[in-house]
Enzyme design. Structure first.
Site, PDB file in Angstrom:
ATOM      1  N   GLN A  37       0.796  -1.193  -0.163  1.00 46.68           N
ATOM      2  CA  GLN A  37      -0.325   0.131  -0.326  1.00 46.68           C
ATOM      3  C   GLN A  37       1.007   1.321   0.118  1.00 46.68           C
ATOM      4  OE1 GLN A  37      -3.464   0.397  -0.196  1.00 46.68           O
ATOM      5  NE2 GLN A  37      -3.934  -2.224  -0.158  1.00 46.68           N
ATOM      6  N   THR A  65       7.428 -19.993 -15.160  1.00 48.18           N
ATOM      7  CA  THR A  65       7.385 -19.103 -16.819  1.00 48.18           C
ATOM      8  C   THR A  65       7.068 -17.593 -16.059  1.00 48.18           C
ATOM      9  OG1 THR A  65       6.509 -21.206 -18.166  1.00 48.18           O
ATOM     10  CG2 THR A  65       6.787 -19.246 -18.993  1.00 48.18           C
ATOM     11  N   CYS A 120     -17.687 -10.205   6.623  1.00 43.46           N
ATOM     12  CA  CYS A 120     -18.950 -11.007   6.753  1.00 43.46           C
ATOM     13  C   CYS A 120     -18.949 -12.689   6.908  1.00 43.46           C
ATOM     14  CB  CYS A 120     -19.736 -10.437   6.198  1.00 43.46           C
ATOM     15  SG  CYS A 120     -21.719 -11.022   6.488  1.00 43.46           S
TER      16      CYS A 120
HETATM   17  N1  PLP Z   1      -0.688  -6.770   1.470  1.00 41.55           N
HETATM   18  C1  PLP Z   1      -1.511  -6.003   1.281  1.00 41.55           C
HETATM   19  C2  PLP Z   1      -1.172  -5.171   2.923  1.00 41.55           C
HETATM   20  C3  PLP Z   1      -2.047  -5.989   0.769  1.00 41.55           C
HETATM   21  O1  PLP Z   1      -3.572  -4.804   0.721  1.00 41.55           O
HETATM   22  C4  PLP Z   1      -2.781  -6.839  -0.060  1.00 41.55           C
HETATM   23  C5  PLP Z   1      -4.131  -6.359  -0.999  1.00 41.55           C
HETATM   24  O2  PLP Z   1      -5.466  -6.937  -0.355  1.00 41.55           O
HETATM   25  C6  PLP Z   1      -2.075  -7.936  -0.484  1.00 41.55           C
HETATM   26  C7  PLP Z   1      -1.005  -8.062   1.289  1.00 41.55           C
HETATM   27  C8  PLP Z   1      -1.996  -9.194  -1.370  1.00 41.55           C
HETATM   28  O3  PLP Z   1      -1.728  -8.946  -2.604  1.00 41.55           O
HETATM   29  P1  PLP Z   1      -2.467  -9.697  -4.173  1.00 41.55           P
HETATM   30  O4  PLP Z   1      -3.835  -9.300  -4.246  1.00 41.55           O
HETATM   31  O5  PLP Z   1      -1.287  -9.021  -4.864  1.00 41.55           O
HETATM   32  O6  PLP Z   1      -1.466 -10.937  -3.234  1.00 41.55           O
END
Ligand code: PLP
Length: 392
Positions: free
Chosen positions: A190, A248, A335
């Site tokens: 993020q 790959t 939920c």
């Molecule tokens: N880590 C964080 C802080 C995330 O916000 C997210 C996605 O929501 C993920 C990991 C997982 O990412 P990905 O969808 O690329 O596996």
């Protein structure tokens, strides 16, 4: 009404410049980067070029960038890969994470615990920021890995990664060559759009990123692994990615990831300014509401995330009613089997259940603008009033 997408922390639209960069590798330049012929060589050159650019973005060396399918896999490789190495050496190890990680880290830690690894969790303060003194107390002689996210996905709180790396350095200086090493991993998914990402500045040993949070497609991610870090692969069946990630290469995805980072490096400042002003406007408009609380404070938060709790209005209901008005946001509650579990992040921040249940996340992005604030606020006000009237 035109739809409004305020859920950019869940996923982002592919930027048209990113799409343009990757398209040839889905079509004319479709070669397998592992093939020896010219089709393969062209694909391999694209992968090499992208890896160089990405390494440069992070201040890393090209062999320290490992392409994966996304952040979930990168986090798994970082945690399981390091743990598996020390387990293979018959070492008794300890690993630490925070209570507010994404499930991709938390559930991997839970799995490590099931396999007999000693695991510890560090709490956060009321703003969702890691308690660094608590972390310091939890580090032991056999701690080999600390995994703390750079910025939280639900409330946007920025974590003190640089301070944590200072702690790690201090701990490292106490250890001799005969002791175990200690590594710092950060899930920076993020943060990439908005925060400094140089691995030397941050002092991290492993760092996770994901394409679909930065305007590249889903299904591509990367893990930075500092040279010398002891790690084992968790997938087998190919020699790709320096033997650390079999399979790959996703050539179009890799090209897209490099392009997405290039755009960030050019446009980041301007984008942060724009998002801050939209967020300020949202905060100001929310002053007209009653019985609400922000989860997190702007000074310690990403510029694109705003998490708000409304008393006597369920987050899930707000989300669904906004969706009927063409507005996409998200909620921290999950939920499951008919019962609403309050978010583990809000719980760790000490929010009582009645506030945690009414929480929603607004996450802005590159394609939002200030004109979207008022229609959103108008719908939200009607929805909150309606839900409160219906509330028992
Ligand atoms: N880590 C964080 C802080 C995330 O916000 C997210 C996605 O929501 C993920 C990991 C997982 O990412 P990905 O969808 O690329 O596996």
């Amino acid at each position: 009404m035109k739809s409004i997408y305020f859920d950019n922390a869940a996923t982002t639209k592919v930027d048209s410049r990113v799409l343009e960069a990757m398209l040839p590798y889905l079509n004319d330049e479709f070669g397998n980067a592992g093939s020896i012929h010219s089709f393969g060589q062209n694909a391999q050159s694209a992968v090499d070029e992208a890896r160089n650019k990405i390494a440069e973005f992070f201040g890393a060396r090209k062999q320290e960038i490992i392409f994966t399918s996304g952040a979930t896999e990168s986090n798994n490789l970082a945690i399981q890969g390091v743990v598996n190495y020390f387990v293979s050496q018959k070492q008794k190890i300890h690993i630490i994470t925070s209570k507010i990680e994404h499930p991709a880290v938390l559930e991997t830690f839970a799995e490590m615990k099931k396999r007999g690894i000693e695991v510890d969790y560090v709490g956060v303060d009321e703003n969702g920021v890691l308690k660094i003194a608590e972390l310091k107390k939890k580090i032991k002689d056999n701690t080999v890995l600390i995994s703390v996210m750079y910025a939280n996905n639900e409330v946007g709180s920025i974590q003190p990664v640089k301070e944590i790396s200072e702690l790690v350095k201090e701990e490292r200086s106490k250890r001799t060559k005969d002791n175990l090493p200690i590594y710092l991993h950060t899930d920076a998914v993020q943060a990439v759009n908005y925060l400094p990402m140089n691995v030397e500045y941050l002092g991290v040993d492993l760092m996770t990123i994901s394409g679909h949070k930065i305007y590249a497609p889903k299904g591509i991610g990367a893990l930075y692994i500092r040279g010398g870090v002891k790690i084992k692969p968790i997938t087998f069946g190919g020699h790709q990615e320096y033997g650390l990630r079999a399979g790959t290469n996703n050539v179009p995805g890799i090209v897209a990831l490099a392009k997405a980072l290039e755009i960030i490096s050019i446009e980041q400042k301007k984008e942060i300014q724009k998002l801050k002003s939209i967020k300020d406007k949202l905060i100001k408009e929310l002053e007209n509401f009653e019985n609400y609380k922000f989860n997190g404070i702007p000074e310690k938060q990403l510029p694109n995330i705003l998490n708000i709790s409304f008393l006597n209005a369920e987050g899930e209901s707000i989300l669904m009613l906004l969706d009927m008005d063409g507005i996409a946001i998200s909620t921290g509650s999950a939920c499951s089997s008919g019962s609403l579990e309050p978010s583990h992040v809000l719980t760790a921040m000490g929010r009582p259940a009645e506030w945690a249940h009414g929480s929603v996340r607004v996450s802005l992005g590159r394609f939002n603008n200030e004109n979207e604030v008022l229609p959103f606020i108008k719908s939200l006000k009607i929805i909150i009033d309606k839900l409160r009237k219906m509330a028992p």
